[in-house]
Design a protein around this motif. Structure first.
Motif, PDB file in Angstrom:
ATOM      1  N   TRP A  90       0.800  -1.214   0.000  1.00 25.73           N
ATOM      2  CA  TRP A  90       0.000   0.000   0.000  1.00 25.73           C
ATOM      3  C   TRP A  90       0.837   1.270   0.000  1.00 25.73           C
ATOM      4  O   TRP A  90       0.324   2.352   0.275  1.00 25.73           O
ATOM      5  CB  TRP A  90      -0.952   0.002   1.196  1.00 25.73           C
ATOM      6  N   CYS A  91       2.128   1.160  -0.287  1.00 23.80           N
ATOM      7  CA  CYS A  91       2.960   2.356  -0.416  1.00 23.80           C
ATOM      8  C   CYS A  91       2.642   3.063  -1.727  1.00 23.80           C
ATOM      9  O   CYS A  91       2.350   2.418  -2.741  1.00 23.80           O
ATOM     10  CB  CYS A  91       4.447   1.995  -0.395  1.00 23.80           C
ATOM     11  N   LYS A  92       2.732   4.370  -1.726  1.00 22.18           N
ATOM     12  CA  LYS A  92       2.553   5.114  -2.968  1.00 22.18           C
ATOM     13  C   LYS A  92       3.704   4.775  -3.907  1.00 22.18           C
ATOM     14  O   LYS A  92       4.855   4.709  -3.477  1.00 22.18           O
ATOM     15  CB  LYS A  92       2.522   6.613  -2.679  1.00 22.18           C
ATOM     16  N   PRO A  93       3.434   4.537  -5.183  1.00 22.55           N
ATOM     17  CA  PRO A  93       4.505   4.168  -6.120  1.00 22.55           C
ATOM     18  C   PRO A  93       5.618   5.207  -6.159  1.00 22.55           C
ATOM     19  O   PRO A  93       5.370   6.411  -6.086  1.00 22.55           O
ATOM     20  CB  PRO A  93       3.779   4.088  -7.464  1.00 22.55           C
ATOM     21  N   ILE A 143      -1.185   4.982  -0.021  1.00 24.60           N
ATOM     22  CA  ILE A 143      -2.404   4.993  -0.824  1.00 24.60           C
ATOM     23  C   ILE A 143      -3.592   5.168   0.110  1.00 24.60           C
ATOM     24  O   ILE A 143      -3.735   4.443   1.103  1.00 24.60           O
ATOM     25  CB  ILE A 143      -2.524   3.693  -1.647  1.00 24.60           C
ATOM     26  N   TYR A 144      -4.444   6.131  -0.198  1.00 21.89           N
ATOM     27  CA  TYR A 144      -5.523   6.563   0.689  1.00 21.89           C
ATOM     28  C   TYR A 144      -6.338   5.404   1.251  1.00 21.89           C
ATOM     29  O   TYR A 144      -6.615   5.337   2.452  1.00 21.89           O
ATOM     30  CB  TYR A 144      -6.442   7.535  -0.053  1.00 21.89           C
ATOM     31  N   SER A 145      -6.728   4.472   0.403  1.00 19.30           N
ATOM     32  CA  SER A 145      -7.636   3.408   0.833  1.00 19.30           C
ATOM     33  C   SER A 145      -7.007   2.435   1.824  1.00 19.30           C
ATOM     34  O   SER A 145      -7.710   1.647   2.456  1.00 19.30           O
ATOM     35  CB  SER A 145      -8.169   2.635  -0.388  1.00 19.30           C
ATOM     36  N   ALA A 146      -5.688   2.496   2.013  1.00 18.31           N
ATOM     37  CA  ALA A 146      -5.034   1.594   2.967  1.00 18.31           C
ATOM     38  C   ALA A 146      -5.417   1.941   4.397  1.00 18.31           C
ATOM     39  O   ALA A 146      -5.615   1.058   5.236  1.00 18.31           O
ATOM     40  CB  ALA A 146      -3.524   1.656   2.803  1.00 18.31           C
ATOM     41  N   GLY A 147      -5.503   3.220   4.701  1.00 16.76           N
ATOM     42  CA  GLY A 147      -5.869   3.647   6.048  1.00 16.76           C
ATOM     43  C   GLY A 147      -4.720   3.637   7.031  1.00 16.76           C
ATOM     44  O   GLY A 147      -4.550   4.552   7.826  1.00 16.76           O
ATOM     45  N   ILE A 148      -3.924   2.577   7.007  1.00 13.76           N
ATOM     46  CA  ILE A 148      -2.760   2.461   7.895  1.00 13.76           C
ATOM     47  C   ILE A 148      -1.652   1.728   7.147  1.00 13.76           C
ATOM     48  O   ILE A 148      -1.926   0.810   6.369  1.00 13.76           O
ATOM     49  CB  ILE A 148      -3.114   1.734   9.212  1.00 13.76           C
ATOM     50  N   ILE A 149      -0.417   2.162   7.364  1.00 15.77           N
ATOM     51  CA  ILE A 149       0.727   1.540   6.693  1.00 15.77           C
ATOM     52  C   ILE A 149       1.888   1.404   7.672  1.00 15.77           C
ATOM     53  O   ILE A 149       2.029   2.204   8.601  1.00 15.77           O
ATOM     54  CB  ILE A 149       1.203   2.354   5.467  1.00 15.77           C
ATOM     55  N   PRO A 150       2.743   0.394   7.469  1.00 13.29           N
ATOM     56  CA  PRO A 150       4.003   0.328   8.222  1.00 13.29           C
ATOM     57  C   PRO A 150       4.988   1.344   7.631  1.00 13.29           C
ATOM     58  O   PRO A 150       5.032   1.536   6.409  1.00 13.29           O
ATOM     59  CB  PRO A 150       4.478  -1.104   7.994  1.00 13.29           C
ATOM     60  N   VAL A 151       5.743   1.995   8.480  1.00 16.31           N
ATOM     61  CA  VAL A 151       6.680   3.008   8.006  1.00 16.31           C
ATOM     62  C   VAL A 151       8.032   2.827   8.678  1.00 16.31           C
ATOM     63  O   VAL A 151       8.176   2.097   9.673  1.00 16.31           O
ATOM     64  CB  VAL A 151       6.169   4.438   8.290  1.00 16.31           C
TER      65      VAL A 151
END
Length: 259
Positions: A90-93, A143-151
């Motif tokens: 779900w990372c932005k390209p 990406i907006y629809s992911a809501g949460i991402i690991p960073v």
């Protein structure tokens, strides 16, 4: 091209443009977003800031979890954040990154029980490091629809236009000063105030980036401030507030921190 190589390449690029506030490796965390598409609802918050544009922080801001907020001592600090593409799709390209300022607190939700690897209190519950970012900042990396991402994140040097600013509030013998637009390490570890006719008076963190003291007689005197940044730099802001100062006013300076 492997994801590990891309992270290494990104680290080299960031080193050219982003100066670290302290040495360190990338640290894992998670990130969500709030505040609406234009980030307007991120104004204000637990650091005491109001208009983040006027006070030198802008829309790239974040609320920190308990583990990062440090009871307000982290207010104003800057972090470079990238989406951890080795753990999510779900990372932005592209090799995108964003630098955010800490301007708010993301409190635990103690109604949420522990589930699997998620401790009680939800994403912002201790001891989890978590960034609840403004939506515009978050959409640089996720990406907006992911809501949460690991960073992955590192604390970095803050860059500001102009000098440190002091906003004076209070009444009678209670004085509270909001410190904003802090460069370098972005945050203050200690400060004192001196009237034209007084010795140095220690001030104490009240909440967020607000510091207070109890003292009589400062009204009607020009004021100086001595600040030590969390990076250890000591600056005396001599006679930066005129004798005719009033509660509710903000005073700007030409000095700022390098670290």
């Amino acid at each position: 091209m492997g994801k590990r190589f891309l992270h290494q390449l990104l680290a080299v690029v960031l080193a050219l443009f982003v100066s670290p506030a302290r040495s360190g490796d990338w640290l894992p965390a998670t990130a969500t977003f709030y505040g609406g598409a234009n980030g307007s609802d991120t104004m204000g918050g637990a650091c005491g800031y109001s208009d983040l544009y006027e006070q030198g922080y802008g829309i790239n801001n974040a609320a920190l979890s308990t583990a990062l907020f440090n009871d307000g001592a982290s207010c104003g600090q800057c972090y470079v954040i990238i989406c951890d593409s080795s753990k999510t799709g779900w990372c932005k390209p592209g090799n995108n990154w964003v630098v955010v300022s800490a301007t708010n607190f993301c409190p635990p939700n103690w109604d949420l029980p522990a589930v699997g690897d998620l401790p009680a209190g939800g994403w912002c519950g201790p001891p989890r490091p978590h960034f609840d970012m403004s939506q515009p900042a978050w959409e640089n990396i996720g990406i907006y629809s992911a809501g949460i991402i690991p960073v992955l994140y590192q604390r970095v040097k803050c860059w500001k236009s102009g000098g440190v600013r002091f906003t004076i509030a209070g009444f009678d013998h209670f004085y509270m000063v909001l410190i904003t637009n802090v460069a370098g390490s972005g945050s203050i570890q200690s400060m004192a105030v001196k009237g034209a006719n007084t010795d140095w008076i220690p001030m104490y963190r009240n909440w967020g980036a607000n510091w207070h003291c109890l003292s009589g007689g400062l009204v009607g005197q020009g004021l100086s401030f001595a600040l030590i940044s969390t990076g250890g730099q000591n600056i005396i802001f001599q006679d930066v507030v005129p004798a005719w100062w009033q509660f509710g006013q903000t005073y700007t300076t030409y000095q700022n921190f390098d670290y």
